[in-house]
Design a protein around this motif. Structure first.
Motif, mmCIF file in Angstrom:
data_model
loop_
_atom_site.group_PDB
_atom_site.id
_atom_site.type_symbol
_atom_site.label_atom_id
_atom_site.label_comp_id
_atom_site.label_asym_id
_atom_site.label_seq_id
_atom_site.Cartn_x
_atom_site.Cartn_y
_atom_site.Cartn_z
ATOM 1 N N GLY A 108 48.305 73.699 32.430
ATOM 2 C CA GLY A 108 49.657 74.228 32.604
ATOM 3 C C GLY A 108 50.056 74.957 31.340
ATOM 4 O O GLY A 108 49.677 74.555 30.238
ATOM 5 N N SER A 110 52.965 75.113 29.996
ATOM 6 C CA SER A 110 53.840 74.328 29.117
ATOM 7 C C SER A 110 53.035 73.294 28.329
ATOM 8 O O SER A 110 53.366 72.964 27.206
ATOM 9 C CB SER A 110 54.940 73.655 29.922
ATOM 10 N N SER A 234 54.387 67.460 28.920
ATOM 11 C CA SER A 234 53.419 67.829 29.936
ATOM 12 C C SER A 234 54.075 68.704 30.983
ATOM 13 O O SER A 234 55.287 68.723 31.157
ATOM 14 C CB SER A 234 52.858 66.565 30.569
ATOM 15 N N SER A 235 53.223 69.444 31.688
ATOM 16 C CA SER A 235 53.744 70.427 32.627
ATOM 17 C C SER A 235 54.078 69.808 33.976
ATOM 18 O O SER A 235 54.766 70.396 34.779
ATOM 19 C CB SER A 235 52.707 71.513 32.835
ATOM 20 N N THR A 236 53.536 68.611 34.235
ATOM 21 C CA THR A 236 53.685 68.059 35.577
ATOM 22 C C THR A 236 55.131 67.646 35.834
ATOM 23 O O THR A 236 55.834 67.222 34.932
ATOM 24 C CB THR A 236 52.781 66.838 35.766
ATOM 25 N N PRO A 237 55.571 67.786 37.091
ATOM 26 C CA PRO A 237 56.959 67.449 37.409
ATOM 27 C C PRO A 237 57.237 65.977 37.106
ATOM 28 O O PRO A 237 56.366 65.124 37.268
ATOM 29 C CB PRO A 237 57.057 67.737 38.901
ATOM 30 N N ASP B 317 53.588 78.186 36.293
ATOM 31 C CA ASP B 317 54.397 77.587 35.234
ATOM 32 C C ASP B 317 55.407 78.562 34.667
ATOM 33 O O ASP B 317 56.584 78.243 34.504
ATOM 34 C CB ASP B 317 53.465 77.130 34.097
ATOM 35 N N GLN B 321 59.684 78.753 35.114
ATOM 36 C CA GLN B 321 60.638 78.659 34.012
ATOM 37 C C GLN B 321 61.624 79.837 33.986
ATOM 38 O O GLN B 321 62.625 79.790 33.276
ATOM 39 C CB GLN B 321 59.879 78.588 32.687
ATOM 40 N N HIS B 339 51.935 75.559 42.576
ATOM 41 C CA HIS B 339 51.428 74.743 41.478
ATOM 42 C C HIS B 339 50.675 73.514 42.007
ATOM 43 O O HIS B 339 49.541 73.224 41.601
ATOM 44 C CB HIS B 339 52.607 74.319 40.609
ATOM 45 N N SER B 385 50.477 63.335 38.239
ATOM 46 C CA SER B 385 51.253 64.120 39.204
ATOM 47 C C SER B 385 51.053 63.604 40.624
ATOM 48 O O SER B 385 51.947 63.695 41.454
ATOM 49 C CB SER B 385 50.888 65.587 39.103
#
Lengths: 250, 540
Positions: A108, A110, A234-237, B317, B321, B339, B385
């Motif tokens: 990701g 981010s 981290s990028s994960t939701p 990503d 944003q 994603h 995730s």
């Protein structure tokens, strides 16, 4: 540079990925330099003096690891390696050759940004050379050999302190199992590999709030340990609810 | 004709002389020692003889003869018998200090002694030879056993050839380099040895292959003057490859040594046939090629599939944003879906790559010491995730023993169990992960309160773990995934099982029945060579 923030050099042969990384880094107010080949990358590393290098391992003209070697021969600029494989041996090998971090594709944006910022923070911090390393609530004073949790001093044995000392001098970076064994016992063997795991467990029981879910002395799976100086992003939701410390951290 | 006969006699005479000198060379020390033993007995007897008149003196001499026969064989024993007869005659039989005998009775006694001594030494000598042979056989058997055990552990040619080399070097007594030959090498040669092979030797071996003339050749390396002997390992087939033996500077030994090596190699070839070595070698060659192919496949697939995926994920990503999208629920859910699906695709690619690691011959784990706690934490972190819409409850026993496993494989297997639990249970329910020790095993369990499965269900993969205990028959695959999740082909669980088995563990899946949740457990053995808890290495 002050207007733009730090300069990042992206060495990658994939135009799409380069374009995306450029967009991502520019969005985060970085000044971006791009290089398509190892030769271009090395040239730019010398001429543009970037604050951070993102290096893809699969370059057309040269092995990425060799590029890392050449950069390390004259500079200690942070280098984050991009790879397609999450292979422990490759990780150990690259960390030994001086990579600051290792990110596996796909990643990701981010996450990459967070790691870049952490690498930069470490780089600029090491330049100031403070003798106190802060990891969460734990402070390690390398000059007075004093480790404390807030105001409370933590009693450590010689070996326990040595472990924290080695990790603190590389604060935020991964230190490999082998390196730790050699620093603590002067040799690395099957027996010392086991001692190291037990020593880590003991130190965790003294410095971690939840020793079975560590977030100060963290494991880099199959590679080594890292003293966590900044909270990773981290990028994960993050809809994730959990009763465990490790989950809340993530 | 006479000249020929004389020549033959001369040669025979030479042979006798050579035989005697050889016998002497081999027996000089034992013969001298046997005679010394006889002299010692004589001195003792003379001392006793001063005070007591002894009869049947020759009988005492049987002792050194038997000692010589059992320790050194028949030749020293005969030497001891003859010396004993002479010495006892000289010192004890009148007239003293002469080899003459007055009393015919004494002469008969002495003659009898010689006969008895000869027979005894012969019997004792034969017994000794048999013991020697059985010792030697035992040794050879041990060597062969060690060798075949090492062969069993060899997977590819690069492991197999050095093992054969070591065995041959030990047998021949000179360093040996094995040269791989074969049709797939197209006339080229391959050397796996860590030992250096001079260019001259390689050239000569190549010339040998090219000319199809497999007679033994010797090469002298000009720089070091070392002598190398080159020949096919077996006289009958080139399948085993060729050997180059470094004879150092042993040129003088020339023919003798060559003969010696030929004899040993004939014996070794018979051994190889018994061990079905040709097949072992060809299988190892196949595996080497398979491994190579797999490496290339994994490398290509990783690069070609993951690089575009990296772009998709990074794009999602960055898009996510952007304020225009963040403020628009519809658009941001689309971006989120992009994603999530890209991540899922990445997971599937990982599974395929893992499956290529799992070959017919199994997975080859790279073992390291690890704290089970780290495995659990890392597996949960990796599947963060996927677990996002569930509560994860972790319970780890303190003071778990360390385990000796391939960390990456076990993390992957546990991650798969977590993913399955998330897929087959309702959102918002709890997934319980635990790590505990149980009679010299470490158990990592994942328990959900999901759909469970019915005992009668059949597994589409025969190699999948059979559920034990309450549920017989193993029916993991009848589970219907929760709405919104996608049913997999079951590849993930198959891989998880292969990874656990490769680490010496077992995977166990049980369910109370449909709708009553599932418990999946990984049982891993605790290594026997684990160091004592908190040893001296940690205490200081």
């Amino acid at each position: 540079m002050s207007e733009h923030g730090p300069t990042v050099l992206i060495i990658d042969d994939e135009p799409t990925l380069r374009r995306l990384l450029t967009a991502g880094f520019e969005h985060a107010k970085f000044l971006v330099r791009q290089a398509e080949t190892a030769a271009e990358g090395l040239e730019s590393a010398v001429l543009d003096l970037p604050d951070l290098i993102i290096l893809d391992l699969g370059l057309p003209d040269q092995d990425g690891a060799d590029v890392l070697d050449q950069i390390r021969s004259w500079s200690n600029v942070p280098v984050i390696v991009l790879s397609v494989r999450s292979n422990e041996h490759e990780k150990v090998y690259l960390f030994k050759r001086g990579a600051d971090d290792y990110v596996v594709k796909p990643f990701g944006m981010s996450e990459l940004l967070a790691r870049s910022e952490a690498a930069l923070r470490r780089y600029f911090k090491s330049a100031t050379q403070s003798s106190v390393v802060q990891a969460g609530p734990i402070s390690i004073d390398l000059a007075t050999r004093r480790v404390s949790n807030g105001e409370v001093r933590i009693q450590l044995t010689r070996k326990e302190y040595k472990l924290l000392q080695v990790l603190a001098t590389h604060a935020g970076n991964v230190v490999t199992h082998e390196h730790l064994q050699k620093e603590i016992w002067r040799e690395a063997s099957d027996k010392h590999a086991q001692y190291l795991r037990m020593l880590v467990r003991r130190v965790r029981s003294k410095i971690e709030q939840e020793p079975t879910r560590p977030d100060i002395l963290v494991t880099e799976s199959g590679v080594g340990y890292r003293l966590q100086t900044a909270r990773p992003v981290s990028s994960t939701p993050r809809r994730h609810r959990s009763r465990t410390a490790v989950m809340e951290r993530s | 004709m006479t000249a020929v006969f004389e020549q033959a006699m001369k040669e025979r005479a030479l042979d006798y002389r050579a035989a005697i000198s050889m016998l002497w060379r081999a027996n000089a020390f034992p013969i001298s020692f046997s005679i010394a033993l006889v002299i010692f007995v004589t001195i003792c007897l003379m001392f006793v003889h001063e005070y007591v008149r002894l009869h049947l003196i020759p009988l005492v001499y049987i002792v050194p003869v038997i000692i010589a026969a059992t320790r050194w064989g028949i030749v020293p024993a005969l030497a001891a018998a003859i010396t004993s007869a002479a010495v006892s005659d000289f010192f004890f039989i009148p007239p003293l200090y002469s080899l003459w005998i007055y009393d015919p009775q004494e002469a008969v006694d002495l003659a009898l002694f010689l006969v008895v001594a000869t027979v005894t030494s012969n019997l004792a000598g034969r017994l000794r030879r048999e013991v020697d042979i059985s010792h030697q056989r035992e040794n050879e058997k041990g060597q062969l056993y060690a060798f075949s055990r090492r062969l069993a552990g060899c997977f590819t040619t690069s492991e197999l050839y050095p093992a054969i080399e070591e065995f041959l070097s030990e047998k021949i007594g000179h360093p040996v380099v094995l040269i791989e030959t074969g049709s797939e090498l197209e006339g080229n040669l391959r050397v796996h040895s860590p030992r250096r092979l001079p260019q001259q030797v390689v050239d000569e071996a190549a010339a040998m292959m090219a000319s199809n003339d497999f007679r033994t050749r010797t090469v002298i390396e000009p720089a070091s003057k070392e002598v190398w002997l080159i020949r096919p390992l077996s006289a009958d087939t080139i399948d085993y490859g060729m050997i180059a033996a470094n004879l150092n500077h042993d040129v003088g030994a020339g023919k003798d040594l060559e003969q010696h090596i030929n004899t040993i190699l004939t014996e070794v070839t018979t051994t190889f046939e018994r061990l079905n070595m040709a097949r072992t070698i060809s299988e190892a060659k196949l595996r080497t090629q398979g491994d190579l192919f797999r490496e290339v496949l994994i490398g290509t697939v990783s690069h070609e599939l993951r690089t575009p995926l990296a772009s998709i994920l990074a794009s999602a990503d960055i898009l996510g944003q952007a304020p225009e999208i963040r403020n628009n629920d519809k658009l941001s859910s689309l971006v989120q879906a992009t994603h999530d699906e890209a991540e899922r695709l990445n997971g599937e690619i990982q599974k395929l790559l893992d499956a290529t690691r799992t070959t017919a011959s199994g997975v080859r784990p790279k073992l390291d010491w690890v704290d089970p706690t780290d495995i659990v934490n890392s597996a949960i972190d990796q599947r963060r995730s996927r677990l996002a819409s569930h509560d994860v409850d972790v319970e780890i026993s303190r003071d778990l023993p360390l385990i000796h496993v391939d960390t990456a494989l076990i993390e992957q297997a546990l991650g798969q169990l977590l993913e399955n639990s998330a897929k087959y249970s309702f959102k918002g329910t709890t997934i319980r992960v635990s790590a505990r020790a149980e009679d010299r095993r470490v158990v990592l369990s994942v328990r959900d309160s999901g759909v469970g499965f019915h005992p009668s269900a059949k597994s589409p993969h025969p190699s999948l773990p059979r559920a034990r205990g309450r549920v017989k028959g193993g029916g993991w695959f009848c589970r219907q995934p929760q709405r919104g999740a996608t049913a997999g082909a079951g590849l993930g669980l198959w891989i998880a099982n292969a990874f656990v088995v490769a680490n010496g563990g077992t995977l166990d899946i049980t369910s109370e029945g449909q709708g009553r949740g599932t418990t999946a457990s990984i049982y891993l053995p605790v290594a026997s060579d684990v160091v004592a808890e908190a040893g001296e290495g940690v205490d200081e």
